[in-house]
Scaffold this active site. Structure first.
Site, PDB file in Angstrom:
ATOM      1  N   SER A 124       0.755  -1.237  -0.073  1.00 39.92           N
ATOM      2  CA  SER A 124      -0.024  -0.011   0.165  1.00 39.92           C
ATOM      3  C   SER A 124       0.855   1.291  -0.116  1.00 39.92           C
ATOM      4  O   SER A 124       1.913   1.316   0.702  1.00 39.92           O
ATOM      5  CB  SER A 124      -0.874  -0.039   1.148  1.00 39.92           C
ATOM      6  N   TYR A 148      -1.499  -0.796  10.868  1.00 43.58           N
ATOM      7  CA  TYR A 148      -2.001  -1.504   9.587  1.00 43.58           C
ATOM      8  C   TYR A 148      -0.850  -1.127   8.585  1.00 43.58           C
ATOM      9  O   TYR A 148      -0.123  -2.131   8.027  1.00 43.58           O
ATOM     10  CB  TYR A 148      -3.103  -0.713   8.915  1.00 43.58           C
ATOM     11  N   LYS A 152       2.269  -3.804   6.727  1.00 37.37           N
ATOM     12  CA  LYS A 152       2.705  -3.893   5.227  1.00 37.37           C
ATOM     13  C   LYS A 152       4.326  -3.646   4.977  1.00 37.37           C
ATOM     14  O   LYS A 152       4.779  -4.374   4.304  1.00 37.37           O
ATOM     15  CB  LYS A 152       1.981  -2.848   4.372  1.00 37.37           C
TER      16      LYS A 152
HETATM   17  P1  NAD Z   1     -11.042  -6.700   1.340  1.00 31.34           P
HETATM   18  O1  NAD Z   1     -11.437  -6.706   3.176  1.00 31.34           O
HETATM   19  O2  NAD Z   1     -12.189  -6.438   0.622  1.00 31.34           O
HETATM   20  O3  NAD Z   1     -10.413  -8.200   0.969  1.00 31.34           O
HETATM   21  C1  NAD Z   1      -9.688  -8.725   1.912  1.00 31.34           C
HETATM   22  C2  NAD Z   1      -9.971 -10.236   1.843  1.00 31.34           C
HETATM   23  O4  NAD Z   1      -9.219 -11.123   2.851  1.00 31.34           O
HETATM   24  C3  NAD Z   1     -11.480 -10.382   2.413  1.00 31.34           C
HETATM   25  O5  NAD Z   1     -12.161 -11.127   1.599  1.00 31.34           O
HETATM   26  C4  NAD Z   1     -11.138 -11.109   3.862  1.00 31.34           C
HETATM   27  O6  NAD Z   1     -12.450 -11.821   4.263  1.00 31.34           O
HETATM   28  C5  NAD Z   1      -9.857 -11.714   3.552  1.00 31.34           C
HETATM   29  N1  NAD Z   1      -9.001 -12.212   4.861  1.00 31.34           N
HETATM   30  C6  NAD Z   1      -8.741 -11.229   5.805  1.00 31.34           C
HETATM   31  N2  NAD Z   1      -7.650 -12.005   6.526  1.00 31.34           N
HETATM   32  C7  NAD Z   1      -7.823 -13.273   6.369  1.00 31.34           C
HETATM   33  C8  NAD Z   1      -7.208 -14.363   6.951  1.00 31.34           C
HETATM   34  N3  NAD Z   1      -6.665 -14.436   8.067  1.00 31.34           N
HETATM   35  N4  NAD Z   1      -7.338 -15.556   6.198  1.00 31.34           N
HETATM   36  C9  NAD Z   1      -8.064 -15.623   4.953  1.00 31.34           C
HETATM   37  N5  NAD Z   1      -8.554 -14.470   4.516  1.00 31.34           N
HETATM   38  C10 NAD Z   1      -8.645 -13.502   4.956  1.00 31.34           C
HETATM   39  O7  NAD Z   1      -9.804  -5.649   1.053  1.00 31.34           O
HETATM   40  P2  NAD Z   1      -9.315  -5.190  -0.274  1.00 31.34           P
HETATM   41  O8  NAD Z   1      -9.702  -3.671  -0.503  1.00 31.34           O
HETATM   42  O9  NAD Z   1      -9.753  -5.919  -1.411  1.00 31.34           O
HETATM   43  O10 NAD Z   1      -7.858  -5.201   0.129  1.00 31.34           O
HETATM   44  C11 NAD Z   1      -6.984  -6.387  -0.439  1.00 31.34           C
HETATM   45  C12 NAD Z   1      -5.481  -6.108  -0.110  1.00 31.34           C
HETATM   46  O11 NAD Z   1      -5.356  -4.962  -0.513  1.00 31.34           O
HETATM   47  C13 NAD Z   1      -5.349  -6.248   1.442  1.00 31.34           C
HETATM   48  O12 NAD Z   1      -4.108  -6.539   1.596  1.00 31.34           O
HETATM   49  C14 NAD Z   1      -5.342  -4.488   1.865  1.00 31.34           C
HETATM   50  O13 NAD Z   1      -4.412  -4.225   2.814  1.00 31.34           O
HETATM   51  C15 NAD Z   1      -4.881  -4.239   0.342  1.00 31.34           C
HETATM   52  N6  NAD Z   1      -4.825  -2.605  -0.108  1.00 31.34           N
HETATM   53  C16 NAD Z   1      -6.047  -2.083  -0.153  1.00 31.34           C
HETATM   54  C17 NAD Z   1      -6.446  -0.880  -0.178  1.00 31.34           C
HETATM   55  C18 NAD Z   1      -7.632  -0.370  -0.293  1.00 31.34           C
HETATM   56  O14 NAD Z   1      -7.854   0.773  -0.038  1.00 31.34           O
HETATM   57  N7  NAD Z   1      -8.783  -1.064  -0.568  1.00 31.34           N
HETATM   58  C19 NAD Z   1      -5.340  -0.142  -0.419  1.00 31.34           C
HETATM   59  C20 NAD Z   1      -3.723  -0.459  -0.611  1.00 31.34           C
HETATM   60  C21 NAD Z   1      -3.674  -1.637  -0.040  1.00 31.34           C
HETATM   61  C1  WQD Z   2      -9.121  10.086   0.993  1.00 32.29           C
HETATM   62  C2  WQD Z   2      -9.403  11.620   1.323  1.00 32.29           C
HETATM   63  C3  WQD Z   2      -9.513  12.272   3.607  1.00 32.29           C
HETATM   64  C4  WQD Z   2     -13.392  10.162   3.933  1.00 32.29           C
HETATM   65  C5  WQD Z   2      -6.665   4.971   3.212  1.00 32.29           C
HETATM   66  C6  WQD Z   2      -5.680   4.243   3.991  1.00 32.29           C
HETATM   67  C7  WQD Z   2      -4.644   3.681   2.830  1.00 32.29           C
HETATM   68  C8  WQD Z   2      -5.242   2.700   1.915  1.00 32.29           C
HETATM   69  C9  WQD Z   2      -5.940   3.755   1.102  1.00 32.29           C
HETATM   70  C10 WQD Z   2      -5.208   0.437   2.520  1.00 32.29           C
HETATM   71  C11 WQD Z   2      -8.430  11.998   2.409  1.00 32.29           C
HETATM   72  C12 WQD Z   2     -10.787  12.448   2.542  1.00 32.29           C
HETATM   73  C13 WQD Z   2     -12.332  10.609   3.430  1.00 32.29           C
HETATM   74  C14 WQD Z   2     -14.387  10.920   4.175  1.00 32.29           C
HETATM   75  C15 WQD Z   2     -13.094  12.849   3.569  1.00 32.29           C
HETATM   76  N1  WQD Z   2      -5.588   1.647   2.395  1.00 32.29           N
HETATM   77  N2  WQD Z   2     -12.013  12.048   3.452  1.00 32.29           N
HETATM   78  N3  WQD Z   2     -14.245  12.431   4.044  1.00 32.29           N
HETATM   79  O1  WQD Z   2      -6.707   7.961   3.881  1.00 32.29           O
HETATM   80  O2  WQD Z   2      -5.876   8.287   1.403  1.00 32.29           O
HETATM   81  O3  WQD Z   2      -5.840   6.083   2.270  1.00 32.29           O
HETATM   82  O4  WQD Z   2      -7.422   4.113   2.071  1.00 32.29           O
HETATM   83  O5  WQD Z   2      -3.829   0.466   2.208  1.00 32.29           O
HETATM   84  O6  WQD Z   2      -3.829   2.807   4.026  1.00 32.29           O
HETATM   85  O7  WQD Z   2      -4.890   5.186   4.695  1.00 32.29           O
HETATM   86  O8  WQD Z   2      -8.096   7.315   1.827  1.00 32.29           O
HETATM   87  O9  WQD Z   2     -10.537   7.323   1.132  1.00 32.29           O
HETATM   88  O10 WQD Z   2      -9.817   7.092   3.526  1.00 32.29           O
HETATM   89  O11 WQD Z   2      -9.409   9.321   2.113  1.00 32.29           O
HETATM   90  O12 WQD Z   2     -12.855  14.031   3.372  1.00 32.29           O
HETATM   91  O13 WQD Z   2     -15.453  10.635   4.699  1.00 32.29           O
HETATM   92  O14 WQD Z   2     -10.728  11.835   1.349  1.00 32.29           O
HETATM   93  O15 WQD Z   2      -9.390  12.875   4.556  1.00 32.29           O
HETATM   94  O16 WQD Z   2      -8.114  13.358   2.005  1.00 32.29           O
HETATM   95  P1  WQD Z   2      -6.672   7.472   2.332  1.00 32.29           P
HETATM   96  P2  WQD Z   2      -9.577   7.762   2.096  1.00 32.29           P
END
Ligand code: NAD
Ligand code: WQD
Length: 347
Positions: A124, A148, A152
């Site tokens: 991430s 979190y 990563k």
């Molecule tokens: P999500 O929660 O929709 O998907 C994650 C999946 O992993 C879920 O289906 C959950 O049931 C499963 N899971 C969690 N712990 C588990 C375990 N111990 N064993 C088996 N399954 C498990 O999340 P997402 O948004 O699809 O994110 C996928 C990956 O990408 C995650 O690793 C997340 O940290 C990373 N990521 C997400 C974002 C974002 O904003 N969505 C941004 C950057 C990185």
């Molecule tokens: C985006 C912008 C907020 C909600 C997060 C995690 C990051 C990654 C992606 C997993 C910011 C603003 C948000 C709201 C708002 N996830 N905001 N009102 O914070 O960039 O990243 O998700 O890896 O780890 O930290 O994303 O969508 O929460 O916020 O004004 O109700 O929207 O302040 O500027 P962020 P976000």
């Protein structure tokens, strides 16, 4: 390829599973459904006309992973499974380190035993912490600011150490920026449980009438309109990035890091405006104080992924909002549908 996809029932995993199947790969999804349901995979089956081999299982159960690998024939692992809520990770750090770090160690041990050494990992942009040096390049210093993000960062270190111990490993570490949007069919998309933490799902729930207004966290940042700027990336572009990384790992060993972003920043107000246009009506919003821990501006330099993988994001913010809206308006309450009186009485 036969691909083991952890977390494949979740948001990004289900979209990537769809792309893998459409690309002719065989997929085994391993997910404990802690933050998802099998509905997403049913829809993936309907959309692709192909079978998803789903195994309900936990990464904390290494024997169960071994059992699946014992069936043989796997070529690669894409590892999405993890907990991802920043605020919850601050409140429950042990849960996050155990699930994400210990879960990954179990997976890696099982892969080693099975002689499986090709891995794509979901990292991430959060690993960059509050670096103000944008655009962020892969060599930017890492300094995650919450548990979190530190899971990563730690997993990235573990993966480097692993590949240093055995040069046969091929590892792609993909640092996603802000994934949004949905498959163009509107049949699969992001389905957050409870109040959404992220901007797009919150805006979408306001647009569909489930919430009154969006709270814009901060309008006094040093940005053109005072609101925070992020690099939103369409989930289907992200899925394509995984396919590209998998292809790269077929012919390269090593541990590689790529930013997956568009390279363009959009403010909170830009997002609300684009989503209003997609939904065809204005979206109510109100300015609120800054959210603790937020940075003013974050966006990627995605040139590394272009140079190495030939990958770049194709869909713009308007398209992200249109596709997100198609999913939200066709499924106002996500996969489960509207709450029933039984749901209410059990609370
Ligand atoms: P999500 O929660 O929709 O998907 C994650 C999946 O992993 C879920 O289906 C959950 O049931 C499963 N899971 C969690 N712990 C588990 C375990 N111990 N064993 C088996 N399954 C498990 O999340 P997402 O948004 O699809 O994110 C996928 C990956 O990408 C995650 O690793 C997340 O940290 C990373 N990521 C997400 C974002 C974002 O904003 N969505 C941004 C950057 C990185
Ligand atoms: C985006 C912008 C907020 C909600 C997060 C995690 C990051 C990654 C992606 C997993 C910011 C603003 C948000 C709201 C708002 N996830 N905001 N009102 O914070 O960039 O990243 O998700 O890896 O780890 O930290 O994303 O969508 O929460 O916020 O004004 O109700 O929207 O302040 O500027 P962020 P976000």
């Amino acid at each position: 390829m036969k691909v083991f996809v952890t977390g494949g029932a979740g948001y990004i995993g289900s979209h990537t599973t769809l792309c893998l199947l459409e690309d002719g790969h065989e997929v085994v999804v391993y997910d404990n459904l802690s933050n998802s349901t099998v509905h997403s995979l049913r829809r993936v089956q309907e959309l692709t006309g192909r079978v998803v081999d789903f195994r309900e299982g936990d990464l904390l159960d290494g024997d169960a992973i071994d059992q699946v690998f014992d069936e043989g024939g796997f070529d690669a692992v894409i590892h999405f499974a993890g907990l991802k809520a920043v605020g919850e990770s601050v409140a429950k750090p042990i849960r996050y380190y155990r699930n994400n770090v210990v879960g990954t160690l179990n997976l890696l041990e099982s892969m080693e035993k099975a002689g499986l050494r090709r891995l794509v990992f979901s990292s991430s942009a959060t690993v960059y912490g509050d670096s103000s040096d944008v655009p962020l390049v892969e060599k930017s210093p890492l300094d995650a600011t919450n548990p979190y993000g530190r899971t990563k960062e730690q997993i990235e270190d573990i993966l480097s150490d692993l590949r240093a111990s055995d040069p046969r490993w091929s590892i792609a570490i993909l640092r996603y920026f802000n994934p949004v949007g949905a498959h163009e069919s509107g049949q699969i998309g992001e389905d957050p449980q409870g109040t959404p933490n992220n901007l797009l799902p919150f805006v979408a729930q306001v647009a569909v009438g489930r919430r009154d207004k969006v709270f814009v966290y901060g309008n006094d940042y040093p940005t053109p309109d005072g609101t925070g700027i992020r690099d939103y990336i369409h989930v289907m572009d992200l899925a394509a990035g995984h396919i590209a990384a998998l292809g790269y790992l077929e012919s390269h060993t090593g541990d590689f890091r790529w930013n997956l972003g568009t390279g363009r920043g959009s403010s909170v107000l830009d997002v609300i405006e684009a989503f209003s246009a997609a939904a065809g009506h204005p979206i109510a919003h109100e300015f609120a104080p800054r959210r603790p821990g937020d940075v003013a501006v974050s966006y990627a330099d995605p040139s590394g992924a272009l140079a190495d993988l030939g990958w770049s994001a194709r869909r713009d913010l308007d398209r992200m909002c249109q596709d997100h809206w198609r999913w939200q308006s066709s499924n106002p309450y996500g996969y489960a549908g509207p709450p029933t009186s039984n749901d209410l009485s059990s609370n």
